[in-house]
Design a protein around this motif. Structure first.
Motif, short mmCIF file in Angstrom:
data_model
loop_
_atom_site.label_atom_id
_atom_site.label_comp_id
_atom_site.label_asym_id
_atom_site.label_seq_id
_atom_site.Cartn_x
_atom_site.Cartn_y
_atom_site.Cartn_z
N SER A 1 -19.09 7.95 38.85
CA SER A 1 -19.57 6.61 38.46
C SER A 1 -18.41 5.65 38.24
O SER A 1 -18.55 4.64 37.55
CB SER A 1 -20.42 6.71 37.19
OG SER A 1 -19.58 6.99 36.07
N ASN B 1 -15.54 2.93 39.87
CA ASN B 1 -15.82 1.82 40.77
C ASN B 1 -16.06 2.27 42.21
O ASN B 1 -16.90 1.71 42.90
CB ASN B 1 -14.70 0.77 40.71
CG ASN B 1 -14.90 -0.18 39.54
OD1 ASN B 1 -16.05 -0.41 39.10
ND2 ASN B 1 -13.82 -0.73 39.02
N LEU C 1 -19.61 3.63 42.46
CA LEU C 1 -20.60 2.55 42.32
C LEU C 1 -20.62 1.65 43.55
O LEU C 1 -21.68 1.33 44.10
CB LEU C 1 -20.29 1.71 41.08
CG LEU C 1 -20.35 2.44 39.72
CD1 LEU C 1 -19.80 1.55 38.61
CD2 LEU C 1 -21.79 2.86 39.39
N ASP D 1 -22.58 11.73 37.10
CA ASP D 1 -21.20 11.84 36.61
C ASP D 1 -21.16 12.79 35.43
O ASP D 1 -22.02 12.72 34.55
CB ASP D 1 -20.64 10.47 36.22
CG ASP D 1 -19.11 10.46 36.18
OD1 ASP D 1 -18.51 11.44 35.67
OD2 ASP D 1 -18.50 9.50 36.68
N VAL E 1 -20.49 5.59 32.08
CA VAL E 1 -20.17 5.04 33.39
C VAL E 1 -18.69 4.62 33.40
O VAL E 1 -18.24 3.95 32.48
CB VAL E 1 -21.07 3.82 33.70
CG1 VAL E 1 -20.57 3.08 34.94
CG2 VAL E 1 -22.51 4.26 33.89
N HIS F 1 -21.05 -3.59 38.56
CA HIS F 1 -21.23 -2.77 39.76
C HIS F 1 -22.37 -1.77 39.53
O HIS F 1 -23.17 -1.49 40.42
CB HIS F 1 -19.96 -1.99 40.09
CG HIS F 1 -18.95 -2.76 40.88
ND1 HIS F 1 -19.28 -3.61 41.90
CD2 HIS F 1 -17.59 -2.77 40.80
CE1 HIS F 1 -18.17 -4.12 42.41
NE2 HIS F 1 -17.13 -3.64 41.76
N ALA F 2 -22.41 -1.18 38.31
CA ALA F 2 -23.46 -0.22 37.98
C ALA F 2 -24.82 -0.91 37.99
O ALA F 2 -25.79 -0.41 38.58
CB ALA F 2 -23.19 0.41 36.62
N ALA G 1 -28.26 0.06 39.82
CA ALA G 1 -29.39 0.55 39.01
C ALA G 1 -30.65 -0.28 39.27
O ALA G 1 -31.75 0.27 39.36
CB ALA G 1 -29.02 0.51 37.53
N PHE H 1 -29.40 6.92 37.22
CA PHE H 1 -28.07 7.39 36.81
C PHE H 1 -28.23 8.64 35.96
O PHE H 1 -29.05 8.67 35.04
CB PHE H 1 -27.35 6.30 35.99
CG PHE H 1 -26.75 5.20 36.81
CD1 PHE H 1 -27.49 4.53 37.78
CD2 PHE H 1 -25.43 4.80 36.60
CE1 PHE H 1 -26.93 3.50 38.53
CE2 PHE H 1 -24.86 3.76 37.35
CZ PHE H 1 -25.61 3.12 38.31
N GLY I 1 -26.57 2.76 33.23
CA GLY I 1 -26.19 1.88 34.33
C GLY I 1 -26.77 0.48 34.27
O GLY I 1 -26.52 -0.32 35.17
N TYR I 2 -27.55 0.19 33.25
CA TYR I 2 -28.09 -1.17 33.15
C TYR I 2 -28.21 -1.59 31.69
O TYR I 2 -28.32 -0.75 30.79
CB TYR I 2 -29.46 -1.26 33.83
CG TYR I 2 -30.52 -0.34 33.26
CD1 TYR I 2 -31.37 -0.77 32.24
CD2 TYR I 2 -30.65 0.98 33.72
CE1 TYR I 2 -32.32 0.08 31.70
CE2 TYR I 2 -31.60 1.83 33.18
CZ TYR I 2 -32.43 1.39 32.18
OH TYR I 2 -33.37 2.22 31.63
#
Lengths: 112, 108, 525
Positions: free
Chosen positions: C157, C159, C162, C180, C185, C191-192, C196, C202, C371-372
């Motif tokens: 996870s 860069n 992602l 991961d 993350v 980026h995540a 997502a 994730f 991720g969000y």
């Protein structure tokens, strides 16, 4: 003297592990168990491991397994991977056919 | 299986060389001139490039930039050719590599 | 033996940048690269870069690559491709395989800019065809136009993991999960978030138990790990996949420097074996310099600056520039490099757990573990504003060195201020003219234009959309939340694709007004 050079140190006996059959060196097909055993056979440096098992001596020259082998050896010796000297870097850095390796360009060609 | 990207949202239309034919283990295939042999094989659904010498295990594309040497095959009779960085040419004879040979293990 | 003032190994972002600086000073410069094409990894980078103008922010990597090649050409740099450097010696002799011959070159100075190689992890089945590096995936899809697989699991996870996951989605692959072993993350939150919200789940604190399949990958099992990275029994999850993509870090490719006899160290903060060097890139051997990932893993943006530093340092070393000019140049470049090395992801913060932003706002825990940003966390960030009519909602929640949004708005609605890592604010939301420039300029795809109440019970949300096919106006579908889960009905109002947006299309969807601050992606039915 650092821990890697201190050959009088007792690192204990080889204890088989559940993932000993995990392939580490993809080119020469050497497993984690073989690498761990080699340490107990007295191969404590990356260069010794290379010569003993041929890890990192195949086509890719250790590009993929170098770091993995180092981690395994360090763990077996109870040192940090940073304490282990990497294996020697030498020519040729990439796989190359012997006929090319021996084929020196004519001086005139190199001089434009 | 549609593995060629015809139009990409950022890169636009994929530009390729002319379509040419080559053989994989004697079987006729098509690809684009100049693309890596591995790309043409991938687009044709071929995953296995070789079987290893000791354990006879299958290998395919792994790094795709010529470092790991897992994708080597016998190309025009020459073993250990890194197919991910070797450009495809018309009429190339590409063969699965067994150990370092194009002959299957039971015939070696 | 042919002599050059400067020989550079590696035609990636740092090598090309170094060459441009040196050649501009009148140095006879050649670059060797073992690849068929120059540019290193830049031509696989199809996302817009972060940073500020001086770092070429909001320009896509492959475009930066084209610019560098043009500049190098104009400066008179000789770029020799398919040229594999197989040896480097202390007296600066370089041995190169070109075609079927071995050629010897002598450089009065040398810059090593060989970049990095991917790390790998082992698990049962990791040698099966179908297990590939993230770099391999990028190479196949972005250079050769071939999908790396159909159903893919991404491990990593950071860069790279992602960004490559998003690129896989862009070329039409199905990313079934992003996994991961770390509990949080590793890469940029933006980026995540953009991965997502398309629906990719994730799984942090999870890793691969085994790859399944006889002669190629047909599936994968993952499981949760405890704090000492041991599998927790009973947590196994299976996915049908044909491809497993590994993005577990990079190591400097520094073997040539070791061969030449440069003093080396194993520095985990720099990614492994690196030469001991000063900030100009001088190694322990006078006249041998380094730049880019080979001296410590960072980004392409910093590699370009390091390249320029090494280029002018080599110029000064051979008398093509005086000390004063070098110092002046270094000061400028230092400033640019420092700009990039700020914020939560700065090298100095590596491994640190950051709990609040520079502004003192608690970070989104959900962003780090799933991720969000969760719906109940988003309102606390300063870019998330409310106003009558259409206005920007900036879901930028981490301090990263990036500021194109502030320059993008012609009405100056958006402000970051002097400190490039500050979270953007929207002091003049009411001045928004719905031009969309902020949405398209945000490298993190974190800006939305929202009209929270259109007066008829609906709201409109404009989002960045870099996928094909582009839905037609009137297309009905569902609005996905930040989590990627469907939250409401949605209908496409318009899709704008202006040249100034540089391939970031602006999709406007109509949603029930209760979902104005929840729906963040559109999926056709």
């Amino acid at each position: 003297m650092n821990k890697v050079n201190d050959r009088s140190r007792d690192i204990g006996p080889f204890v088989p592990g559940p993932d000993d059959d995990m392939l580490i060196c993809r080119c020469e097909e050497i497993t984690k168990g073989e690498i761990r055993k080699a340490v107990h056979d007295g191969m404590w440096t990356m260069t010794e491991i290379r010569r003993y098992l041929r890890t990192g001596m195949g086509l890719c020259q250790g590009q993929t397994c170098g770091k993995l082998v180092k981690g395994i050896v360090a763990r077996e010796l109870g040192v940090s991977p940073a304490e282990l000297e990497p294996a020697t870097s030498r020519v040729p850095m990439r796989p190359i056919e012997m006929y090319i390796f021996a084929n020196e360009a004519k001086e005139a060609d190199v001089h434009e | 299986m549609d593995t060629r990207i015809a139009v990409h949202p950022i890169l636009g239309e994929t530009t390729k060389g002319r379509e040419i034919s080559f053989t994989f283990d004697g079987k006729e295939m098509t690809g684009y001139e100049g693309e890596p042999i591995a790309a043409a094989l991938k687009a044709a659904g071929v995953m296995i490039h070789r079987y290893t010498k000791k354990e006879h295990k299958p290998r395919g594309i792994f790094c795709a930039i010529g470092r790991c040497t897992d994708c080597v095959m016998v190309v025009d009779g020459v073993p250990n050719v890194r197919t991910c960085i070797t450009p495809l040419k018309e009429g190339m004879d590409v063969r699965t590599q067994y150990g370092v040979s194009a002959e299957p293990f039971d015939k070696q | 033996m042919k002599r050059y003032d400067l020989i550079i190994v590696g035609a990636g972002p740092s090598g090309l940048s170094a060459a441009i600086e040196a050649a501009k000073r009148g140095m006879k410069t050649i670059i060797f690269d073992e690849n068929e094409k120059p540019g290193g990894q830049l031509f696989k980078q199809i996302h817009k870069f972060f940073g500020s103008k001086e770092h070429k922010a909001k320009i896509r990597g492959f475009v930066i690559g084209e610019q560098l090649l043009k500049e190098a050409d104009e400066a008179g740099v000789e770029v020799k491709l398919n040229a594999t450097v197989i040896g480097l010696y202390q007296d600066k002799e370089v041995v190169v395989k070109i075609g079927e011959e071995i050629c010897h070159y002598k450089g009065d100075s040398i810059i090593i800019a060989t970049g990095a190689a991917e790390n790998m992890v082992t698990f049962p089945g990791w040698t099966l065809p179908g297990v590939i590096g993230a770099g391999a995936a990028q190479t196949m899809m972005n250079l050769h136009g071939v999908k790396p697989g159909q159903k893919i699991l991404m491990l990593g996870s950071g860069n790279v993991g992602l960004v490559v996951s998003f690129q896989l989605l862009q070329c039409g692959c199905d990313v079934v999960a992003l996994v991961d072993a770390a509990p949080r993350v590793g890469g940029y939150g933006v980026h995540a978030a953009k991965v997502a919200r398309t629906g990719v789940p994730f799984y942090l604190s999870h890793t691969i138990v085994k790859a399944e399949g006889e002669d190629k990958v047909t599936g994968v099992t993952i499981a949760e790990v405890d704090s000492s990275f041991k599998f927790i029994p009973g947590t196994e999850k299976h996915f049908d996949v044909d491809t497993i993509c590994l993005a577990v870090g990079l190591s400097p490719m520094s073997q040539l420097l070791k061969m030449a006899g440069c003093e080396m160290e194993d520095n985990p903060k720099r990614g492994g074996q690196v030469p001991i060097c000063d900030e100009n890139g001088r190694t322990s051997i006078p006249g041998i310099f380094v730049a880019g990932d080979v001296s410590g893993i960072e980004e392409a943006s910093s590699a370009m600056i390091e390249g320029r530093m090494a280029g002018i340092t080599a110029a000064e070393y051979l008398g093509y520039m005086d000390k004063e000019e070098l110092d002046k140049g270094m000061e400028e470049l230092d400033h640019a490099l420092n700009g990039l090395r700020q914020g939560m992801f700065a090298p100095k913060n590596r491994g640190k757990k950051i709990t609040e932003t520079e502004e003192g706002i608690p970070v989104s825990e959900n962003l780090l573990t799933k991720g969000y940003v969760a719906d109940d966390e988003i309102e606390r960030f300063p870019g998330v504003t409310h106003a009558k009519g259409i206005h920007p909602v900036i879901e930028c929640t981490q301090n990263i060195p990036c500021n194109p949004c502030q320059d993008a708005c012609p009405k100056k609605c958006i402000s970051i201020g002097e400190n490039i890592t500050s979270l953007p604010t929207v002091p003049h939301a009411e001045d928004c003219i719905n031009c969309g420039m902020c949405v398209a300029s945000c490298s993190g795809q974190a800006i939305f234009l929202v009209d929270e109440d259109c007066g008829d019970g609906t709201a409109t949300v404009t989002l960045p959309y870099e996928f094909l096919p582009l839905p037609e106006p009137g297309t009905k579908g569902v609005g996905l939340g930040r989590s990627g889960q469907p939250v409401c009905q949605a209908e496409v109002v318009s899709v704008k694709s202006l040249k100034a947006f540089d391939k970031t299309n602006l999709l406007t969807m109509r949603v029930p007004k209760e979902y104005a601050m929840k729906a963040r992606f559109f999926k056709a039915e």
